[in-house]
Write an enzyme that holds these catalytic residues in place. Structure first.
Site, short mmCIF file in Angstrom:
data_model
loop_
_atom_site.label_atom_id
_atom_site.label_comp_id
_atom_site.label_asym_id
_atom_site.label_seq_id
_atom_site.Cartn_x
_atom_site.Cartn_y
_atom_site.Cartn_z
N PHE A 169 29.96 2.32 18.24
CA PHE A 169 31.14 3.10 18.61
C PHE A 169 30.90 4.54 18.21
CE2 PHE A 169 35.10 5.30 18.10
CZ PHE A 169 35.76 4.97 19.27
N ASP A 254 25.45 8.92 12.80
CA ASP A 254 26.89 9.14 13.00
C ASP A 254 27.60 8.64 11.74
OD1 ASP A 254 29.57 9.04 13.58
OD2 ASP A 254 29.33 8.25 15.62
N LYS A 283 36.38 12.86 11.16
CA LYS A 283 37.43 12.14 10.44
C LYS A 283 37.82 12.81 9.11
CE LYS A 283 37.54 7.96 13.01
NZ LYS A 283 36.46 7.27 13.68
C1 LIG Z 1 36.07 7.58 15.10
C2 LIG Z 1 34.63 7.65 15.37
C3 LIG Z 1 34.11 8.50 16.37
C4 LIG Z 1 34.99 9.32 17.28
O1 LIG Z 1 35.80 10.22 16.60
P1 LIG Z 1 37.08 10.84 17.35
O2 LIG Z 1 37.58 11.87 16.40
O3 LIG Z 1 38.05 9.71 17.56
O4 LIG Z 1 36.60 11.40 18.64
C5 LIG Z 1 32.74 8.55 16.53
N1 LIG Z 1 31.93 7.80 15.76
C6 LIG Z 1 32.39 6.97 14.81
C7 LIG Z 1 31.42 6.17 13.99
C8 LIG Z 1 33.75 6.83 14.61
O5 LIG Z 1 34.21 5.99 13.69
#
Ligand SMILES: *Cc1c(COP(=O)(O)O)cnc(C)c1O
Length: 427
Positions: A169, A254, A283
Protein backbone atom coordinates in the site's frame (compact mmCIF):
# COMPACT_ATOMS: atom_id res chain seq x y z
CA UNK A 1 10.42 21.12 28.52
CA UNK A 2 7.18 19.20 28.33
CA UNK A 3 7.59 15.52 29.06
CA UNK A 4 5.57 12.84 27.36
CA UNK A 5 3.62 12.00 30.50
CA UNK A 6 2.48 15.62 30.66
CA UNK A 7 1.38 15.44 27.04
CA UNK A 8 -0.53 12.18 27.44
CA UNK A 9 -4.16 12.24 28.39
CA UNK A 10 -3.65 12.43 32.11
CA UNK A 11 -6.97 12.37 33.89
CA UNK A 12 -8.79 10.90 30.94
CA UNK A 13 -11.79 10.55 33.20
CA UNK A 14 -12.05 6.80 33.17
CA UNK A 15 -10.59 4.04 35.24
CA UNK A 16 -8.55 1.98 32.83
CA UNK A 17 -9.11 -1.64 33.61
CA UNK A 18 -12.66 -1.04 34.88
CA UNK A 19 -13.32 -4.73 35.10
CA UNK A 20 -14.94 -6.36 32.14
CA UNK A 21 -17.83 -3.97 31.67
CA UNK A 22 -16.34 -1.36 29.36
CA UNK A 23 -17.30 2.25 29.89
CA UNK A 24 -20.68 3.71 30.65
CA UNK A 25 -21.89 4.75 27.19
CA UNK A 26 -24.47 7.29 26.28
CA UNK A 27 -26.43 5.88 23.33
CA UNK A 28 -25.92 7.59 19.99
CA UNK A 29 -27.99 10.75 20.03
CA UNK A 30 -30.28 12.07 17.30
CA UNK A 31 -27.63 14.72 16.69
CA UNK A 32 -24.97 12.07 16.05
CA UNK A 33 -27.32 10.11 13.77
CA UNK A 34 -28.11 13.27 11.81
CA UNK A 35 -24.41 14.05 11.33
CA UNK A 36 -23.77 10.53 10.05
CA UNK A 37 -26.73 10.74 7.67
CA UNK A 38 -25.59 14.12 6.41
CA UNK A 39 -22.12 12.76 5.66
CA UNK A 40 -23.63 9.73 3.90
CA UNK A 41 -25.85 11.93 1.77
CA UNK A 42 -23.17 14.38 0.68
CA UNK A 43 -19.94 12.54 0.09
CA UNK A 44 -18.61 9.66 -1.97
CA UNK A 45 -18.83 6.38 -0.12
CA UNK A 46 -15.13 5.66 -0.46
CA UNK A 47 -14.89 4.90 3.29
CA UNK A 48 -17.03 2.85 5.66
CA UNK A 49 -16.46 4.71 8.93
CA UNK A 50 -17.42 3.30 12.31
CA UNK A 51 -20.57 5.05 13.53
CA UNK A 52 -18.80 7.37 15.96
CA UNK A 53 -18.80 11.15 15.51
CA UNK A 54 -15.70 12.66 17.08
CA UNK A 55 -15.93 16.18 18.44
CA UNK A 56 -12.76 16.55 20.50
CA UNK A 57 -9.50 14.79 21.22
CA UNK A 58 -6.56 14.96 23.59
CA UNK A 59 -3.49 12.73 23.84
CA UNK A 60 -4.59 9.14 23.26
CA UNK A 61 -8.30 9.84 23.78
CA UNK A 62 -11.16 11.17 21.65
CA UNK A 63 -14.61 12.31 22.74
CA UNK A 64 -17.72 11.97 20.59
CA UNK A 65 -20.53 14.50 20.17
CA UNK A 66 -22.44 12.79 22.99
CA UNK A 67 -19.56 13.02 25.45
CA UNK A 68 -18.44 9.37 25.26
CA UNK A 69 -14.68 8.89 25.50
CA UNK A 70 -12.69 6.39 23.47
CA UNK A 71 -9.09 5.25 23.57
CA UNK A 72 -7.74 5.85 20.08
CA UNK A 73 -5.99 2.64 19.05
CA UNK A 74 -5.73 3.71 15.39
CA UNK A 75 -4.06 7.10 15.77
CA UNK A 76 -5.00 8.29 12.30
CA UNK A 77 -3.15 5.35 10.72
CA UNK A 78 -0.05 6.60 12.59
CA UNK A 79 -0.49 10.24 11.64
CA UNK A 80 -1.03 10.84 15.37
CA UNK A 81 2.10 9.18 16.76
CA UNK A 82 2.66 12.13 19.12
CA UNK A 83 -0.94 12.15 20.34
CA UNK A 84 -3.89 14.35 19.56
CA UNK A 85 -3.12 18.03 19.99
CA UNK A 86 0.38 17.44 21.29
CA UNK A 87 1.15 20.66 23.20
CA UNK A 88 4.65 21.05 21.77
CA UNK A 89 3.37 20.70 18.22
CA UNK A 90 0.34 22.94 18.82
CA UNK A 91 2.62 25.62 20.23
CA UNK A 92 4.81 25.47 17.12
CA UNK A 93 1.74 25.70 14.88
CA UNK A 94 0.23 28.61 16.85
CA UNK A 95 3.50 30.49 16.83
CA UNK A 96 3.79 30.06 13.06
CA UNK A 97 0.10 30.98 12.48
CA UNK A 98 0.85 34.34 14.02
CA UNK A 99 3.70 35.00 11.58
CA UNK A 100 3.31 33.59 8.04
CA UNK A 101 1.54 30.46 6.77
CA UNK A 102 2.09 30.30 3.04
CA UNK A 103 4.53 31.76 0.56
CA UNK A 104 4.72 29.09 -2.17
CA UNK A 105 8.20 27.96 -3.17
CA UNK A 106 8.44 31.01 -5.44
CA UNK A 107 10.11 32.70 -2.48
CA UNK A 108 12.33 31.56 0.35
CA UNK A 109 10.91 31.62 3.87
CA UNK A 110 12.63 31.33 7.22
CA UNK A 111 11.26 27.86 8.15
CA UNK A 112 12.19 26.03 4.96
CA UNK A 113 15.98 25.83 5.24
CA UNK A 114 15.89 24.80 8.91
CA UNK A 115 13.21 22.14 8.24
CA UNK A 116 14.98 20.44 5.34
CA UNK A 117 18.33 20.62 7.14
CA UNK A 118 16.96 19.21 10.41
CA UNK A 119 14.91 16.49 8.70
CA UNK A 120 17.88 15.46 6.56
CA UNK A 121 20.04 15.25 9.65
CA UNK A 122 17.47 13.06 11.44
CA UNK A 123 17.63 10.71 8.45
CA UNK A 124 21.39 10.86 8.00
CA UNK A 125 20.96 12.22 4.48
CA UNK A 126 21.92 15.43 2.63
CA UNK A 127 18.57 16.66 1.39
CA UNK A 128 14.80 16.57 1.81
CA UNK A 129 12.05 17.48 -0.65
CA UNK A 130 8.81 18.31 1.21
CA UNK A 131 5.38 17.51 -0.20
CA UNK A 132 1.96 17.19 1.47
CA UNK A 133 0.23 13.81 1.30
CA UNK A 134 1.98 10.48 1.50
CA UNK A 135 0.90 9.58 -2.01
CA UNK A 136 2.54 12.75 -3.29
CA UNK A 137 5.80 11.82 -1.60
CA UNK A 138 5.62 8.33 -3.15
CA UNK A 139 5.02 9.92 -6.57
CA UNK A 140 8.00 12.18 -5.93
CA UNK A 141 10.14 9.14 -5.14
CA UNK A 142 8.99 7.36 -8.30
CA UNK A 143 9.81 10.42 -10.42
CA UNK A 144 13.17 10.77 -8.67
CA UNK A 145 14.01 7.13 -9.38
CA UNK A 146 13.08 7.40 -13.06
CA UNK A 147 15.05 10.61 -13.61
CA UNK A 148 18.01 9.17 -11.70
CA UNK A 149 17.78 6.06 -13.87
CA UNK A 150 17.97 8.05 -17.10
CA UNK A 151 20.47 10.69 -16.02
CA UNK A 152 22.78 8.80 -13.69
CA UNK A 153 22.39 5.13 -14.53
CA UNK A 154 21.95 5.66 -18.29
CA UNK A 155 18.75 3.66 -18.82
CA UNK A 156 17.41 4.20 -22.37
CA UNK A 157 14.51 6.68 -22.69
CA UNK A 158 11.12 5.48 -21.40
CA UNK A 159 12.45 2.08 -20.36
CA UNK A 160 12.83 2.58 -16.59
CA UNK A 161 11.35 -0.13 -14.40
CA UNK A 162 10.62 -0.05 -10.69
CA UNK A 163 10.19 -3.21 -8.63
CA UNK A 164 7.30 -3.23 -6.15
CA UNK A 165 5.96 -5.84 -3.72
CA UNK A 166 2.74 -7.82 -3.69
CA UNK A 167 0.32 -6.68 -1.00
CA UNK A 168 1.79 -3.17 -1.00
CA UNK A 169 0.00 0.00 0.00
CA UNK A 170 1.61 3.24 -1.16
CA UNK A 171 -1.40 5.52 -1.68
CA UNK A 172 -4.24 6.14 -4.11
CA UNK A 173 -3.02 8.06 -7.16
CA UNK A 174 -3.35 6.43 -10.58
CA UNK A 175 0.33 5.60 -10.89
CA UNK A 176 0.41 4.15 -7.38
CA UNK A 177 -2.68 1.98 -7.84
CA UNK A 178 -1.10 0.84 -11.09
CA UNK A 179 1.18 -1.41 -9.02
CA UNK A 180 -1.29 -2.28 -6.29
CA UNK A 181 -2.25 -5.97 -6.08
CA UNK A 182 -5.51 -5.20 -4.24
CA UNK A 183 -8.49 -5.55 -6.62
CA UNK A 184 -10.47 -2.89 -4.67
CA UNK A 185 -7.70 -0.37 -5.30
CA UNK A 186 -7.54 -1.11 -9.04
CA UNK A 187 -10.86 -2.30 -10.44
CA UNK A 188 -12.29 0.15 -13.00
CA UNK A 189 -9.40 2.58 -12.59
CA UNK A 190 -7.37 1.47 -15.62
CA UNK A 191 -5.59 2.04 -17.92
CA UNK A 192 -2.59 1.91 -15.64
CA UNK A 193 0.87 3.46 -15.65
CA UNK A 194 3.47 1.06 -17.07
CA UNK A 195 7.00 0.56 -15.77
CA UNK A 196 6.37 -1.49 -12.61
CA UNK A 197 7.02 -5.13 -11.85
CA UNK A 198 5.66 -6.90 -8.82
CA UNK A 199 7.42 -9.55 -6.71
CA UNK A 200 6.41 -11.43 -3.54
CA UNK A 201 7.03 -9.48 -0.32
CA UNK A 202 9.71 -10.78 2.02
CA UNK A 203 11.82 -12.51 -0.63
CA UNK A 204 15.02 -10.68 -1.60
CA UNK A 205 15.95 -13.30 -4.20
CA UNK A 206 12.68 -12.54 -6.03
CA UNK A 207 13.83 -8.92 -6.25
CA UNK A 208 17.21 -9.94 -7.56
CA UNK A 209 15.59 -12.20 -10.16
CA UNK A 210 13.36 -9.32 -11.37
CA UNK A 211 16.25 -6.89 -11.93
CA UNK A 212 17.07 -6.07 -15.55
CA UNK A 213 19.31 -3.44 -17.17
CA UNK A 214 16.28 -1.13 -17.08
CA UNK A 215 15.58 -1.48 -13.36
CA UNK A 216 16.10 1.78 -11.49
CA UNK A 217 14.69 1.10 -8.03
CA UNK A 218 12.90 -1.12 -5.54
CA UNK A 219 10.00 0.41 -3.62
CA UNK A 220 8.93 -1.35 -0.43
CA UNK A 221 7.35 -0.91 2.98
CA UNK A 222 9.75 -2.18 5.70
CA UNK A 223 6.59 -3.50 7.39
CA UNK A 224 3.42 -3.78 5.30
CA UNK A 225 0.83 -1.86 7.32
CA UNK A 226 -2.39 -1.97 5.31
CA UNK A 227 -1.71 -5.58 4.38
CA UNK A 228 -2.17 -6.41 8.08
CA UNK A 229 1.08 -5.34 9.75
CA UNK A 230 3.17 -7.94 7.94
CA UNK A 231 6.71 -8.06 9.30
CA UNK A 232 9.13 -9.50 6.72
CA UNK A 233 11.50 -12.35 7.65
CA UNK A 234 14.62 -11.32 9.60
CA UNK A 235 17.39 -10.28 7.27
CA UNK A 236 15.07 -9.31 4.41
CA UNK A 237 15.77 -5.58 4.50
CA UNK A 238 19.52 -6.13 4.80
CA UNK A 239 19.40 -8.57 1.88
CA UNK A 240 17.44 -6.06 -0.24
CA UNK A 241 19.98 -3.39 0.68
CA UNK A 242 22.82 -5.66 -0.42
CA UNK A 243 21.13 -6.53 -3.75
CA UNK A 244 20.35 -2.87 -4.52
CA UNK A 245 23.93 -1.81 -3.80
CA UNK A 246 25.45 -4.64 -5.79
CA UNK A 247 23.15 -4.18 -8.79
CA UNK A 248 23.29 -0.38 -8.78
CA UNK A 249 19.63 0.42 -8.16
CA UNK A 250 17.93 2.60 -5.56
CA UNK A 251 16.35 1.17 -2.42
CA UNK A 252 13.28 3.28 -1.60
CA UNK A 253 11.68 2.66 1.81
CA UNK A 254 8.13 3.85 2.26
CA UNK A 255 8.27 4.65 5.99
CA UNK A 256 5.09 6.74 5.87
CA UNK A 257 3.36 4.45 8.37
CA UNK A 258 6.25 2.44 9.83
CA UNK A 259 8.55 5.38 10.46
CA UNK A 260 8.88 8.23 12.97
CA UNK A 261 8.89 6.18 16.14
CA UNK A 262 6.08 3.69 15.59
CA UNK A 263 8.20 0.53 15.75
CA UNK A 264 10.49 1.64 18.56
CA UNK A 265 13.11 3.22 16.34
CA UNK A 266 13.04 6.31 14.16
CA UNK A 267 12.64 4.03 11.13
CA UNK A 268 11.55 0.42 10.77
CA UNK A 269 14.68 -0.05 8.60
CA UNK A 270 16.75 0.66 11.74
CA UNK A 271 15.81 -2.77 13.11
CA UNK A 272 18.21 -4.28 10.59
CA UNK A 273 20.64 -1.38 10.59
CA UNK A 274 19.62 -0.68 7.00
CA UNK A 275 19.84 2.75 5.39
CA UNK A 276 17.80 2.98 2.18
CA UNK A 277 18.72 5.41 -0.60
CA UNK A 278 15.41 7.21 -0.21
CA UNK A 279 13.16 7.54 2.82
CA UNK A 280 9.55 8.34 2.00
CA UNK A 281 7.89 10.01 4.98
CA UNK A 282 4.43 11.34 5.72
CA UNK A 283 1.63 10.84 8.24
CA UNK A 284 3.26 11.62 11.64
CA UNK A 285 5.58 14.15 9.99
CA UNK A 286 2.63 16.57 10.11
CA UNK A 287 2.14 15.96 13.83
CA UNK A 288 -1.54 15.13 13.33
CA UNK A 289 -2.11 18.80 12.52
CA UNK A 290 -1.67 19.08 8.78
CA UNK A 291 -0.42 16.96 5.88
CA UNK A 292 3.37 17.02 5.64
CA UNK A 293 5.34 14.48 3.65
CA UNK A 294 8.84 14.33 2.23
CA UNK A 295 11.38 12.36 0.29
CA UNK A 296 14.78 12.34 2.00
CA UNK A 297 17.92 11.25 0.15
CA UNK A 298 21.44 12.27 -0.69
CA UNK A 299 22.17 15.07 -3.10
CA UNK A 300 23.39 12.75 -5.86
CA UNK A 301 19.84 11.35 -5.96
CA UNK A 302 17.56 14.31 -5.18
CA UNK A 303 19.88 16.55 -7.19
CA UNK A 304 18.37 15.23 -10.44
CA UNK A 305 15.54 17.82 -10.27
CA UNK A 306 15.98 21.16 -12.00
CA UNK A 307 13.65 24.17 -11.61
CA UNK A 308 10.22 23.51 -13.09
CA UNK A 309 10.57 19.72 -13.21
CA UNK A 310 8.61 18.96 -10.03
CA UNK A 311 6.81 20.89 -7.36
CA UNK A 312 3.79 21.57 -5.18
CA UNK A 313 2.05 24.80 -4.22
CA UNK A 314 1.69 23.78 -0.58
CA UNK A 315 4.75 21.52 -0.23
CA UNK A 316 7.18 22.97 2.29
CA UNK A 317 4.90 25.85 3.32
CA UNK A 318 5.88 27.80 6.45
CA UNK A 319 3.20 26.24 8.68
CA UNK A 320 4.07 22.71 7.52
CA UNK A 321 7.79 23.37 8.03
CA UNK A 322 7.25 24.81 11.51
CA UNK A 323 5.21 21.77 12.58
CA UNK A 324 7.62 19.40 10.82
CA UNK A 325 10.56 20.99 12.65
CA UNK A 326 8.78 20.46 15.97
CA UNK A 327 8.14 16.80 15.01
CA UNK A 328 11.81 16.32 14.15
CA UNK A 329 12.64 17.97 17.50
CA UNK A 330 10.48 15.43 19.38
CA UNK A 331 12.10 12.55 17.53
CA UNK A 332 15.61 13.89 18.07
CA UNK A 333 15.20 13.32 21.83
CA UNK A 334 14.68 9.58 21.23
CA UNK A 335 12.01 9.62 23.94
CA UNK A 336 9.14 8.56 21.70
CA UNK A 337 11.12 5.76 20.09
CA UNK A 338 12.10 4.45 23.55
CA UNK A 339 8.50 4.65 24.67
CA UNK A 340 7.32 2.72 21.60
CA UNK A 341 9.93 0.03 22.34
CA UNK A 342 8.98 -0.40 25.99
CA UNK A 343 5.23 -0.07 25.55
CA UNK A 344 5.36 -2.14 22.40
CA UNK A 345 6.84 -5.02 24.38
CA UNK A 346 4.10 -4.46 26.94
CA UNK A 347 1.35 -4.49 24.29
CA UNK A 348 2.67 -7.62 22.61
CA UNK A 349 2.97 -9.39 25.99
CA UNK A 350 -0.63 -8.45 26.80
CA UNK A 351 -1.85 -9.64 23.39
CA UNK A 352 -0.02 -12.93 23.93
CA UNK A 353 -2.31 -13.63 26.90
CA UNK A 354 -5.42 -13.69 24.70
CA UNK A 355 -6.91 -17.19 24.48
CA UNK A 356 -5.37 -19.24 21.70
CA UNK A 357 -8.74 -20.20 20.26
CA UNK A 358 -9.61 -16.52 19.67
CA UNK A 359 -6.43 -15.38 18.03
CA UNK A 360 -4.83 -16.98 15.00
CA UNK A 361 -1.76 -14.77 14.88
CA UNK A 362 -0.37 -11.54 16.27
CA UNK A 363 2.22 -9.69 14.22
CA UNK A 364 3.96 -6.40 14.68
CA UNK A 365 6.82 -4.45 16.08
CA UNK A 366 6.88 -1.68 18.68
CA UNK A 367 3.50 -0.07 19.29
CA UNK A 368 2.03 -1.66 16.22
CA UNK A 369 0.12 -4.92 16.06
CA UNK A 370 -2.02 -6.81 13.58
CA UNK A 371 -4.22 -9.27 15.46
CA UNK A 372 -5.85 -11.99 13.34
CA UNK A 373 -9.06 -12.99 15.10
CA UNK A 374 -10.53 -16.41 14.37
CA UNK A 375 -13.41 -15.58 11.98
CA UNK A 376 -15.69 -17.82 14.08
CA UNK A 377 -15.80 -14.93 16.58
CA UNK A 378 -16.88 -12.33 14.03
CA UNK A 379 -15.56 -10.27 11.17
CA UNK A 380 -12.98 -7.58 11.80
CA UNK A 381 -15.72 -5.05 11.25
CA UNK A 382 -17.99 -6.63 13.86
CA UNK A 383 -15.19 -6.76 16.38
CA UNK A 384 -14.28 -3.12 15.69
CA UNK A 385 -17.90 -2.16 16.34
CA UNK A 386 -17.97 -4.13 19.59
CA UNK A 387 -14.69 -2.49 20.61
CA UNK A 388 -16.19 0.90 19.87
CA UNK A 389 -19.12 0.11 22.15
CA UNK A 390 -16.52 -0.63 24.85
CA UNK A 391 -14.68 2.63 24.39
CA UNK A 392 -11.84 1.54 22.11
CA UNK A 393 -11.44 2.78 18.55
CA UNK A 394 -9.60 0.38 16.26
CA UNK A 395 -10.01 -0.57 12.64
CA UNK A 396 -10.08 -3.86 10.85
CA UNK A 397 -8.01 -4.55 7.77
CA UNK A 398 -8.29 -7.49 5.36
CA UNK A 399 -11.20 -9.38 6.88
CA UNK A 400 -10.40 -10.49 10.39
CA UNK A 401 -7.30 -8.50 11.27
CA UNK A 402 -7.61 -5.84 13.97
CA UNK A 403 -4.87 -3.29 13.71
CA UNK A 404 -3.60 -1.67 16.90
CA UNK A 405 -1.46 1.42 16.62
CA UNK A 406 -2.17 3.83 19.47
CA UNK A 407 -0.53 7.23 19.83
CA UNK A 408 2.91 6.76 21.40
CA UNK A 409 1.75 8.81 24.41
CA UNK A 410 -0.54 5.96 25.51
CA UNK A 411 0.20 4.43 28.93
CA UNK A 412 0.82 0.79 29.88
CA UNK A 413 -2.44 0.78 31.92
CA UNK A 414 -4.38 2.05 28.94
CA UNK A 415 -2.88 -0.68 26.74
CA UNK A 416 -3.83 -3.36 29.27
CA UNK A 417 -7.33 -1.96 29.37
CA UNK A 418 -7.58 -1.92 25.56
CA UNK A 419 -6.46 -5.57 25.37
CA UNK A 420 -9.06 -6.49 28.03
CA UNK A 421 -11.69 -4.78 25.91
CA UNK A 422 -10.50 -6.71 22.87
CA UNK A 423 -10.78 -9.95 24.84
CA UNK A 424 -14.35 -9.09 25.87
CA UNK A 425 -15.29 -7.89 22.39
CA UNK A 426 -14.12 -11.14 20.80
CA UNK A 427 -15.41 -13.61 23.37
C1 LIG B 1 -0.92 6.10 4.32
C2 LIG B 1 0.17 5.58 3.49
C3 LIG B 1 0.47 6.14 2.23
C4 LIG B 1 -0.36 7.24 1.62
O1 LIG B 1 -0.41 8.40 2.39
P1 LIG B 1 -1.57 9.47 2.11
O2 LIG B 1 -1.20 10.63 2.98
O3 LIG B 1 -2.86 8.82 2.51
O4 LIG B 1 -1.54 9.79 0.66
C5 LIG B 1 1.55 5.64 1.53
N1 LIG B 1 2.28 4.63 2.03
C6 LIG B 1 2.02 4.06 3.22
C7 LIG B 1 2.90 2.95 3.71
C8 LIG B 1 0.94 4.48 3.97
O5 LIG B 1 0.66 3.90 5.13
Amino acid sequence: MTTISETSAAGAGITPGAAGGGLPRVPRSAKAEALIEQADAHTAHNYHPLPVVVAEADGAWVTDVDGNRYLDMLAGYSALNFGHRNPVLLAAAREQLSRVTLTSRAFHHDQFGPFVAELSELCGKDAALPMNSGAEAVETALKTARKWGYQVKGVPEDRAQIITCEGNFHGRTLSIVSFSTDPDARTDFGPFTPGFVSVPYGDASAIEAAITDDTVAVLLEPIQGEAGVLVPPDGYLAAVREVCTRRGILMMADEIQSGLGRTGYTFACDHEGVVPDLYILGKALGGGILPVSAVVADRDVLGVFKPGEHGSTFGGNPLACAVGRAVVGLLATGEYQARARTLGAHLHAALATLPEKMVREVRGRGLWAGVDIDPAFGTGREISERLMARGVLAKDTHGSTIRMAPPLVVTAEELDWAVEQLHSAVG
